[in-house]
Motif scaffolding. Structure first.
Motif, mmCIF file in Angstrom:
data_model
loop_
_atom_site.group_PDB
_atom_site.id
_atom_site.type_symbol
_atom_site.label_atom_id
_atom_site.label_comp_id
_atom_site.label_asym_id
_atom_site.label_seq_id
_atom_site.Cartn_x
_atom_site.Cartn_y
_atom_site.Cartn_z
ATOM 1 N N SER A 150 0.813 -1.224 0.000
ATOM 2 C CA SER A 150 0.000 0.000 0.000
ATOM 3 C C SER A 150 0.837 1.261 0.000
ATOM 4 O O SER A 150 0.364 2.317 -0.398
ATOM 5 N N CYS A 151 2.064 1.170 0.446
ATOM 6 C CA CYS A 151 2.916 2.356 0.501
ATOM 7 C C CYS A 151 3.381 2.817 -0.871
ATOM 8 O O CYS A 151 3.798 3.954 -1.040
ATOM 9 N N CYS A 152 3.329 1.909 -1.843
ATOM 10 C CA CYS A 152 4.064 2.166 -3.085
ATOM 11 C C CYS A 152 3.215 1.926 -4.329
ATOM 12 O O CYS A 152 3.401 0.924 -5.034
ATOM 13 N N PRO A 153 2.257 2.814 -4.634
ATOM 14 C CA PRO A 153 1.468 2.611 -5.856
ATOM 15 C C PRO A 153 2.396 2.553 -7.065
ATOM 16 O O PRO A 153 3.392 3.258 -7.125
ATOM 17 N N ASP A 154 2.056 1.669 -8.012
ATOM 18 C CA ASP A 154 2.942 1.491 -9.160
ATOM 19 C C ASP A 154 2.273 1.757 -10.508
ATOM 20 O O ASP A 154 2.869 1.541 -11.548
ATOM 21 N N VAL A 155 1.021 2.255 -10.504
ATOM 22 C CA VAL A 155 0.313 2.546 -11.749
ATOM 23 C C VAL A 155 -0.282 3.949 -11.676
ATOM 24 O O VAL A 155 -0.935 4.295 -10.691
ATOM 25 N N LYS A 156 -0.059 4.749 -12.718
ATOM 26 C CA LYS A 156 -0.642 6.091 -12.820
ATOM 27 C C LYS A 156 -1.580 6.099 -14.025
ATOM 28 O O LYS A 156 -1.214 5.614 -15.098
ATOM 29 N N ALA A 157 -2.789 6.641 -13.842
ATOM 30 C CA ALA A 157 -3.776 6.644 -14.927
ATOM 31 C C ALA A 157 -4.591 7.931 -14.906
ATOM 32 O O ALA A 157 -4.721 8.574 -13.870
ATOM 33 N N SER A 158 -5.133 8.274 -16.068
ATOM 34 C CA SER A 158 -6.081 9.383 -16.199
ATOM 35 C C SER A 158 -7.421 8.796 -16.598
ATOM 36 O O SER A 158 -7.488 7.950 -17.483
ATOM 37 N N THR A 159 -8.473 9.249 -15.928
ATOM 38 C CA THR A 159 -9.814 8.734 -16.188
ATOM 39 C C THR A 159 -10.761 9.911 -16.366
ATOM 40 O O THR A 159 -10.570 10.972 -15.779
ATOM 41 N N GLU A 160 -11.788 9.701 -17.179
ATOM 42 C CA GLU A 160 -12.790 10.745 -17.417
ATOM 43 C C GLU A 160 -14.178 10.156 -17.227
ATOM 44 O O GLU A 160 -14.435 9.005 -17.580
ATOM 45 N N TRP A 161 -15.071 10.962 -16.659
ATOM 46 C CA TRP A 161 -16.477 10.593 -16.505
ATOM 47 C C TRP A 161 -17.328 11.666 -17.157
ATOM 48 O O TRP A 161 -17.054 12.857 -17.012
ATOM 49 N N GLN A 162 -18.391 11.247 -17.863
ATOM 50 C CA GLN A 162 -19.346 12.189 -18.450
ATOM 51 C C GLN A 162 -20.755 11.752 -18.091
ATOM 52 O O GLN A 162 -21.041 10.558 -17.970
ATOM 53 N N TRP A 163 -21.629 12.750 -17.932
ATOM 54 C CA TRP A 163 -23.032 12.502 -17.627
ATOM 55 C C TRP A 163 -23.733 12.152 -18.927
ATOM 56 O O TRP A 163 -23.822 12.969 -19.833
ATOM 57 N N ARG A 164 -24.229 10.919 -19.025
ATOM 58 C CA ARG A 164 -24.945 10.474 -20.227
ATOM 59 C C ARG A 164 -26.127 9.605 -19.820
ATOM 60 O O ARG A 164 -25.946 8.647 -19.065
ATOM 61 N N GLY A 165 -27.286 9.946 -20.302
ATOM 62 C CA GLY A 165 -28.464 9.126 -20.057
ATOM 63 C C GLY A 165 -28.800 8.939 -18.584
ATOM 64 O O GLY A 165 -29.253 7.878 -18.181
ATOM 65 N N GLY A 166 -28.561 9.953 -17.779
ATOM 66 C CA GLY A 166 -28.916 9.886 -16.365
ATOM 67 C C GLY A 166 -27.900 9.201 -15.472
ATOM 68 O O GLY A 166 -28.203 8.883 -14.332
ATOM 69 N N ALA A 167 -26.678 8.976 -15.983
ATOM 70 C CA ALA A 167 -25.632 8.342 -15.158
ATOM 71 C C ALA A 167 -24.265 8.827 -15.611
ATOM 72 O O ALA A 167 -24.101 9.322 -16.740
ATOM 73 N N PHE A 168 -23.272 8.692 -14.737
ATOM 74 C CA PHE A 168 -21.907 9.029 -15.109
ATOM 75 C C PHE A 168 -21.267 7.822 -15.786
ATOM 76 O O PHE A 168 -21.272 6.719 -15.231
ATOM 77 N N VAL A 169 -20.757 8.038 -16.981
ATOM 78 C CA VAL A 169 -20.126 6.983 -17.760
ATOM 79 C C VAL A 169 -18.619 7.199 -17.685
ATOM 80 O O VAL A 169 -18.123 8.284 -18.011
ATOM 81 N N ARG A 170 -17.921 6.159 -17.277
ATOM 82 C CA ARG A 170 -16.463 6.210 -17.093
ATOM 83 C C ARG A 170 -15.756 5.753 -18.365
ATOM 84 O O ARG A 170 -16.073 4.708 -18.912
ATOM 85 N N SER A 171 -14.798 6.563 -18.798
ATOM 86 C CA SER A 171 -13.986 6.147 -19.933
ATOM 87 C C SER A 171 -12.895 5.229 -19.430
ATOM 88 O O SER A 171 -12.557 5.230 -18.237
#
Length: 191
Positions: A162-183
């Motif tokens: 837990s001390c050492c995260p090893d993955v970095k990512a970018s994520t996007e969410w958009q409001w579509r059809g009444g819910a947040f959709v995650r890319s």
């Protein structure tokens, strides 16, 4: 006593009147620049994907919300926030990054979307974008063009400490059809 080769010049000795003149000149320049400042900068912005009504209401305050996060005897900390109109209704939402106030270590972050209740105007949680079980640390959050973007640090497997995260990512969410959709995370890379 030896005399200097060059006689003492009048302009090499400062007197109080010189300091007063310099201070007056500096003050005058500062006052003039505050009066004669340039207009607001404008730039051509790319056309937004959706036209939203102008935002007139105050965004929800995360300090006034009960988050669905079990922290036991410790309190919930709001560590980051971003605001903007995510659903196009003309009222701003707040995206809050929160975690438990752990004495040591790096507790996982959760990301919640807050809005105001239509009947009472009280802030409330309407969506969970990242939950604590995902074991992510959010390093950046933003609301732009009716979408939420986050940069996260995480783990490639449960074997990573837990001390050492090893993955970095970018994520996007958009409001579509009444819910947040995650890319899908874009270009997740090892740290």
């Amino acid at each position: 006593m030896q005399h200097p080769a060059v006689p003492e010049l009048a302009h090499t000795t400062t007197r109080p009147v010189h300091w007063l003149a310099t201070a007056t000149a500096v003050y005058g320049v500062i006052a003039l620049t505050s009066v004669l400042h340039p207009g607001s900068a404008t730039a051509a912005q790319p056309e937004a994907r959706t036209k939203a009504a102008p935002v007139t209401a105050a965004p929800p305050d995360p300090a006034k919300v009960h988050f669905p996060l079990d922290c036991g005897p410790t309190k919930v900390l709001v560590v980051k926030r971003a605001t903007g109109d995510l659903d196009g209704d003309g009222r701003p939402e707040t995206v809050a990054v929160v975690h438990c106030d752990a004495g040591m270590g790096t507790p996982p972050d959760s990301v919640y979307v807050l809005t105001r209740a239509a009947d009472s105007g009280e802030p409330r949680v309407v969506a969970t974008l990242v939950g604590p079980k995902e074991r992510l640390t959010v390093t950046a959050i933003a609301v732009r063009d009716a979408s939420v973007t986050a940069t996260t640090l995480g783990y490639s497997s449960s074997d990573v400490p837990s001390c050492c995260p090893d993955v970095k990512a970018s994520t996007e969410w958009q409001w579509r059809g009444g819910a947040f959709v995650r890319s899908a995370p874009s270009e997740a890379r090892t740290v």
